[in-house]
Enzyme design. Structure first.
Site, PDB file in Angstrom:
ATOM      1  N   MET A 130      -3.464 -36.322 -12.401  1.00 42.03           N
ATOM      2  CA  MET A 130      -2.758 -37.191 -11.459  1.00 42.03           C
ATOM      3  C   MET A 130      -3.200 -38.637 -11.603  1.00 42.03           C
ATOM      4  O   MET A 130      -2.411 -39.572 -11.437  1.00 42.03           O
ATOM      5  CB  MET A 130      -2.979 -36.711 -10.017  1.00 42.03           C
ATOM      6  CG  MET A 130      -2.384 -35.346  -9.714  1.00 42.03           C
ATOM      7  SD  MET A 130      -0.635 -35.202 -10.175  1.00 42.03           S
ATOM      8  CE  MET A 130       0.099 -36.502  -9.208  1.00 42.03           C
ATOM      9  N   GLU A 131      -4.475 -38.824 -11.910  1.00 41.29           N
ATOM     10  CA  GLU A 131      -4.996 -40.182 -12.107  1.00 41.29           C
ATOM     11  C   GLU A 131      -4.330 -40.850 -13.304  1.00 41.29           C
ATOM     12  O   GLU A 131      -3.965 -42.037 -13.249  1.00 41.29           O
ATOM     13  CB  GLU A 131      -6.511 -40.138 -12.287  1.00 41.29           C
ATOM     14  CG  GLU A 131      -7.306 -39.934 -11.009  1.00 41.29           C
ATOM     15  CD  GLU A 131      -7.174 -38.541 -10.408  1.00 41.29           C
ATOM     16  OE1 GLU A 131      -7.538 -38.358  -9.237  1.00 41.29           O
ATOM     17  OE2 GLU A 131      -6.719 -37.618 -11.121  1.00 41.29           O
ATOM     18  N   MET A 174      -3.686 -34.428  -0.579  1.00 39.50           N
ATOM     19  CA  MET A 174      -4.560 -33.327  -1.004  1.00 39.50           C
ATOM     20  C   MET A 174      -5.226 -33.563  -2.365  1.00 39.50           C
ATOM     21  O   MET A 174      -5.811 -32.650  -2.933  1.00 39.50           O
ATOM     22  CB  MET A 174      -3.812 -31.980  -1.044  1.00 39.50           C
ATOM     23  CG  MET A 174      -2.996 -31.693   0.184  1.00 39.50           C
ATOM     24  SD  MET A 174      -3.938 -31.906   1.701  1.00 39.50           S
ATOM     25  CE  MET A 174      -2.610 -32.116   2.854  1.00 39.50           C
ATOM     26  N   CYS A 175      -5.121 -34.770  -2.892  1.00 40.43           N
ATOM     27  CA  CYS A 175      -5.754 -35.080  -4.171  1.00 40.43           C
ATOM     28  C   CYS A 175      -7.217 -35.438  -3.929  1.00 40.43           C
ATOM     29  O   CYS A 175      -7.536 -36.234  -3.042  1.00 40.43           O
ATOM     30  CB  CYS A 175      -5.025 -36.250  -4.833  1.00 40.43           C
ATOM     31  SG  CYS A 175      -5.370 -36.448  -6.578  1.00 40.43           S
ATOM     32  N   ASP A 208       7.055 -55.880 -11.230  1.00 40.25           N
ATOM     33  CA  ASP A 208       6.795 -56.927 -10.233  1.00 40.25           C
ATOM     34  C   ASP A 208       6.580 -58.285 -10.889  1.00 40.25           C
ATOM     35  O   ASP A 208       7.059 -59.305 -10.386  1.00 40.25           O
ATOM     36  CB  ASP A 208       5.578 -56.540  -9.396  1.00 40.25           C
ATOM     37  CG  ASP A 208       5.272 -57.571  -8.327  1.00 40.25           C
ATOM     38  OD1 ASP A 208       6.166 -57.853  -7.514  1.00 40.25           O
ATOM     39  OD2 ASP A 208       4.143 -58.096  -8.316  1.00 40.25           O
TER      40      ASP A 208
END
Length: 307
Positions: A110-111, A74-75, A125
């Site tokens: 959110m970004e 939903m973003c 990683d």
């Protein structure tokens, strides 16, 4: 109670934002990844086999910001106008800061959070072959601006109000300052009797005790107010998270932020004495636009944040 992400049938949907106004919006998020000191050393020396860890992680974080709508349900797909990743390398961890900007109808919190997350995961990683014990933690929103809700600063009231814990003065430049109980700050000049005062843009220097504590954690001994040549040592406001043009009410004075951080001159007296100087990164400078007295314990209030 209504749920914004459910439709009239109780099913998930994306919130309609078409009626909102386009505004400039920013979001700043932070986090950290803890690792062995030896891993930090390898990153600094550039000997991790997969390559330049921070360069790859920086690109990964920016890509993460751009791809947020692909992985968060939903973003909205937001046109990002700017994204930047910064690192602060400490003895046992790397602090990550992401700032994302847009001009649009919804924010980029959110970004920014996703950018920090992907940056940290990329570091993991890149380094997992030498250190699988790394811990990613403390990912949080620090600040957002724009939109109907306006500006958010972590800590809310604490972030908008603080206090003066020391007033510091020196007759010469390039040396730590001595603390005094109070000082008079002249309009268009700065602290009367201080070597840094004058008709220029860096009339008063400020540094938070929060920044000094970072240096103490690095093992630097003998730190106290004025050691970094700041006129005002403060508490309770993330000074370097503010922006140029922001007005502050400090004691009887009103001051305007004129510069965030400064160039660190190689071999400066402050760095030689204390081992490392935090002023270039987290100190701020102001002009005095209304003069008056400032004493220890006076309140600092953010009157207007221009960011």
């Amino acid at each position: 109670m209504g749920f914004t992400h459910l439709n009239e049938n109780g099913r998930a949907h994306m919130v309609e934002v078409g009626d909102k106004n386009d505004t400039k919006r920013t979001a700043i998020a932070k986090g950290k990844i803890k690792m062995k000191k030896g891993t930090i050393k390898k990153i600094k020396e550039g000997v991790i086999k997969k390559g330049d860890v921070l360069s790859v992680a920086q690109i990964g974080g920016i890509m993460g910001a751009k791809k947020t709508s692909d992985i968060i349900p939903m973003c909205h797909n937001i046109p990002i106008t700017g994204a930047n990743i910064k690192f602060n390398i400490l003895d046992d961890c790397i602090e990550i800061e992401a700032e994302v900007k847009t001009v649009g109808k919804t924010g980029v919190e959110m970004e920014a959070l996703n950018a920090v997350s992907i940056t940290a995961l990329t570091i993991y990683d890149m380094c997992k072959s030498v250190d699988k014990d790394m811990i990613i933690s403390d990912i949080m929103l620090i600040k957002k601006t724009g939109g109907k809700s306006g500006t958010y600063l972590r800590g809310n009231k604490m972030a908008k109000k603080g206090k003066v814990v020391a007033v510091n003065i020196s007759e010469k430049k390039g040396v730590p300052k001595k603390s005094i109980e109070e000082g008079f700050f002249k309009e268009g000049h700065g602290l009367v009797g201080d070597a840094h005062a004058g008709k220029w843009h860096r009339q008063v220097s400020l540094l938070g005790v929060e920044s000094v504590e970072k240096m103490k954690k690095l093992g630097i001994k003998g730190l106290c107010s004025g050691k970094f040549a700041e006129n005002l040592t403060t508490e309770g406001i993330y000074l370097h998270e503010l922006s140029v043009g922001t007005k502050l009410k400090i004691g009887e004075t009103i001051q305007e932020i004129s510069q965030i951080g400064k160039e660190c001159h190689s071999g400066c007296a402050i760095a030689k004495e204390v081992g490392k100087c935090i002023m270039p990164k987290e100190g701020i400078f102001t002009r005095v636009i209304k003069g008056g007295k400032i004493k220890v314990g006076d309140t600092i209030e953010v009157l207007e944040d221009k960011k």
